[in-house]
Design a protein around this motif. Sequence first.
Motif, PDB file in Angstrom:
ATOM      1  N   TYR A  16      -1.038   8.867  -6.039  1.00  0.00           N
ATOM      2  CA  TYR A  16       0.193   9.985  -5.688  1.00  0.00           C
ATOM      3  C   TYR A  16       1.437  11.073  -5.512  1.00  0.00           C
ATOM      4  CZ  TYR A  16      -2.004   7.203  -1.549  1.00  0.00           C
ATOM      5  OH  TYR A  16      -2.765   5.963  -0.880  1.00  0.00           O
ATOM      6  N   PHE A  45      -3.324  17.613   2.702  1.00  0.00           N
ATOM      7  CA  PHE A  45      -4.785  16.770   2.454  1.00  0.00           C
ATOM      8  C   PHE A  45      -6.053  17.229   1.659  1.00  0.00           C
ATOM      9  CE2 PHE A  45      -8.334  14.831   4.450  1.00  0.00           C
ATOM     10  CZ  PHE A  45      -8.544  13.830   3.450  1.00  0.00           C
ATOM     11  N   LEU A  56      -6.348   8.458   1.110  1.00  0.00           N
ATOM     12  CA  LEU A  56      -5.837   8.769   2.014  1.00  0.00           C
ATOM     13  C   LEU A  56      -6.239   8.306   3.047  1.00  0.00           C
ATOM     14  CD1 LEU A  56      -3.676  12.204   0.420  1.00  0.00           C
ATOM     15  CD2 LEU A  56      -2.675  10.099   1.635  1.00  0.00           C
ATOM     16  N   ILE A  81      -2.211  15.160   6.804  1.00  0.00           N
ATOM     17  CA  ILE A  81      -1.237  14.125   6.475  1.00  0.00           C
ATOM     18  C   ILE A  81      -1.150  14.962   4.627  1.00  0.00           C
ATOM     19  CG2 ILE A  81      -1.851  12.079   4.244  1.00  0.00           C
ATOM     20  CD1 ILE A  81      -5.034  12.079   6.009  1.00  0.00           C
ATOM     21  N   VAL A 168       3.981  10.258   1.469  1.00  0.00           N
ATOM     22  CA  VAL A 168       3.851  10.408   2.817  1.00  0.00           C
ATOM     23  C   VAL A 168       3.304  10.689   3.658  1.00  0.00           C
ATOM     24  CG1 VAL A 168       1.253  10.059   2.882  1.00  0.00           C
ATOM     25  CG2 VAL A 168       1.809  10.107   0.738  1.00  0.00           C
TER      26      VAL A 168
END
Length: 181
Positions: A16, A45, A56, A81, A168
């Motif tokens: 990530y 996202f 995710l 997200i 995140v």
Amino acid sequence: FINIENFVSDEDCQEYIDHFDDMHGDGYRRTDDDAPWFNDRVVCFTDTNPEIKKKLWQLSYSYSGVISNFYKEGPIYPETINICRWAEGDELGLHGDAKYYPNGEDNYVYWRSHSVVTFLNSDFSGGEFYFHTGHIIEPKWGSIVGFDSSVDHAHGVKKVTEGFRYTVAMWFTMDEKYRLF
């Protein structure tokens, strides 16, 4: 609130982080007139590559199960997200994710019911996550903190004093019309 260590693998955390850095290295820029404090600090996202998007998506469903079981509520659905990077000097004051703090009035994302933050690294200074009650969460690689999005769990982020803090951030809703997918 829920605080679980080692929920996300070191490899996924690094993936990530690398994805965030790669996107920004390739000229990705996010600008939001409604929330300018997040400009250039977030990869949404919807802008991630298919592999990251799948990871995710899977992570969001793991979180929704944990949150639903803990709060005995559900179903809950992913609403937003973001992969986030906090640089030296970045901080965020006390706030509720769906209600204004301290009065509890609905804010501009009033449909959010729950929030989860995943700490992707811990090789930085400052940047502690804190609740209005005084409880402080030290960011640890791969750990999560989850809570309801009301003012009961008003929270903030202390100033990052050295390095980059990666997270995140996920928000959930119980209202299907606001679900991300």
